[in-house]
Write an enzyme that holds these catalytic residues in place. Sequence first.
Site, PDB file in Angstrom:
ATOM      1  CE  LYS A 194      -3.593   2.367   2.610  1.00  0.00           C
ATOM      2  NZ  LYS A 194      -4.540   2.307   3.716  1.00  0.00           N
ATOM      3  CE  LYS A 247      -6.067   1.858  -0.476  1.00  0.00           C
ATOM      4  NZ  LYS A 247      -6.411   1.997   0.892  1.00  0.00           N
TER       5      LYS A 247
HETATM    6  C1  PBG Z   1      -7.612   3.177   5.618  1.00  0.00           C
HETATM    7  C2  PBG Z   1      -7.844   3.125   4.164  1.00  0.00           C
HETATM    8  C3  PBG Z   1      -7.687   4.124   3.202  1.00  0.00           C
HETATM    9  C4  PBG Z   1      -8.167   3.597   2.006  1.00  0.00           C
HETATM   10  C5  PBG Z   1      -8.550   2.287   2.265  1.00  0.00           C
HETATM   11  N1  PBG Z   1      -8.326   2.016   3.601  1.00  0.00           N
HETATM   12  C6  PBG Z   1      -7.224   5.515   3.327  1.00  0.00           C
HETATM   13  C7  PBG Z   1      -5.834   5.820   3.676  1.00  0.00           C
HETATM   14  O1  PBG Z   1      -4.983   4.939   3.810  1.00  0.00           O
HETATM   15  O2  PBG Z   1      -5.590   7.009   3.883  1.00  0.00           O
HETATM   16  C8  PBG Z   1      -8.263   4.317   0.700  1.00  0.00           C
HETATM   17  C9  PBG Z   1      -9.276   3.778  -0.251  1.00  0.00           C
HETATM   18  C10 PBG Z   1      -9.622   4.671  -1.385  1.00  0.00           C
HETATM   19  O3  PBG Z   1      -9.008   5.729  -1.634  1.00  0.00           O
HETATM   20  O4  PBG Z   1     -10.570   4.313  -2.098  1.00  0.00           O
HETATM   21  N2  PBG Z   1      -6.307   3.347   6.036  1.00  0.00           N
END
Ligand code: PBG
Length: 327
Positions: A194, A247
């Site tokens: 991520k 992601k």
């Molecule tokens: C929680 C999380 C996030 C997303 C999914 N889980 C936000 C982040 O990490 O700031 C983002 C999902 C999206 O942008 O559709 N940490």
Amino acid sequence: MEMLTRPRRLRENPLLRSMVRETRVSKAGLVYPMFVREGTGIVEDIDSLPGQKRYSPDTLAQGLIQVARAGVPAVMLFGIPQHKDECASGAFDPDGVVQQALRIAKKEVPQLYYITDVCLCEYTSHGHCGMLEQNRVDNDATLPVLAKTALSHVQAGADMVAPSDMMDGRVLAIRRQLDQAGYTGVPIMSYAVKYSSAFYGPFREAAGSAPAFGDRRGYQMDYHNRVEGLKEARLDVAEGADLVMVKPAMSYLDIIRDVSQAVEVPCAAYSVSGEYAMIKAAAQAGLIDEAAVACEAAVGVFRAGAQILITYYAKELAGWIDEGRIG
Ligand code: PBG
């Protein structure tokens, strides 16, 4: 003209074209993200994500039924609590928003598969994904909180948990907690790779989870890095992740390709809020054909190597697959 190889021979007949397709996509690999907000009677539009809604636990089934009707098999739930505090107590509250939603959802729409996002940023007053120690996210102090949160989701009915916090060691901490409680059969899908991404902007608006100070670069990955993604994926598999996720998706197709080849577990990709919002905005401005672009983007993710696509377009994609636009 003599030409032994003419690639166009395989392109002219539509039946042949679909016969020789290299990438097959089906609804079976789609997951739809949904937002559940504490309260009652809420069905509200999300300004930053046109077409998406926030539901309260009591209205969520309305949305879930549409997902099931579209033929999308799974949802991923995100919770938005009424109260936030330093220690994210809403995240593991047995009566928290996700836990309430799961109990109702499993009863009213049992045909869907329920995945929950396990993170603390929606529940902490400071908006970071873990416990703070002097303005720094304390990795090891966060692990038990994540594990408790995952367990409470499973106790409320989650079929799978998906930790998205990017703390080191969280998959193992969650696996141990679930196993100790007897949930040895509940899989973990790790947000293994991520990146710290500006593409999450519309989500943070939607979930009210932007950090109150600083950013997430101390725990999410630097987008200049590729090898580090392989390291993260392998580590999570070694800790017991049953599936790994990359992601965002669109600007990270190379990573999806590498990770899906490097590890022996299924690979998911999350086409995040900013990817959806860009396609929507361009379509609304009359600049692109929304369905055509959304289909092309989705197939690209599967072609890169993902078996699962988490997308805000899941319901529409299911319809486009039914119509034979892609498949
Ligand atoms: C929680 C999380 C996030 C997303 C999914 N889980 C936000 C982040 O990490 O700031 C983002 C999902 C999206 O942008 O559709 N940490």
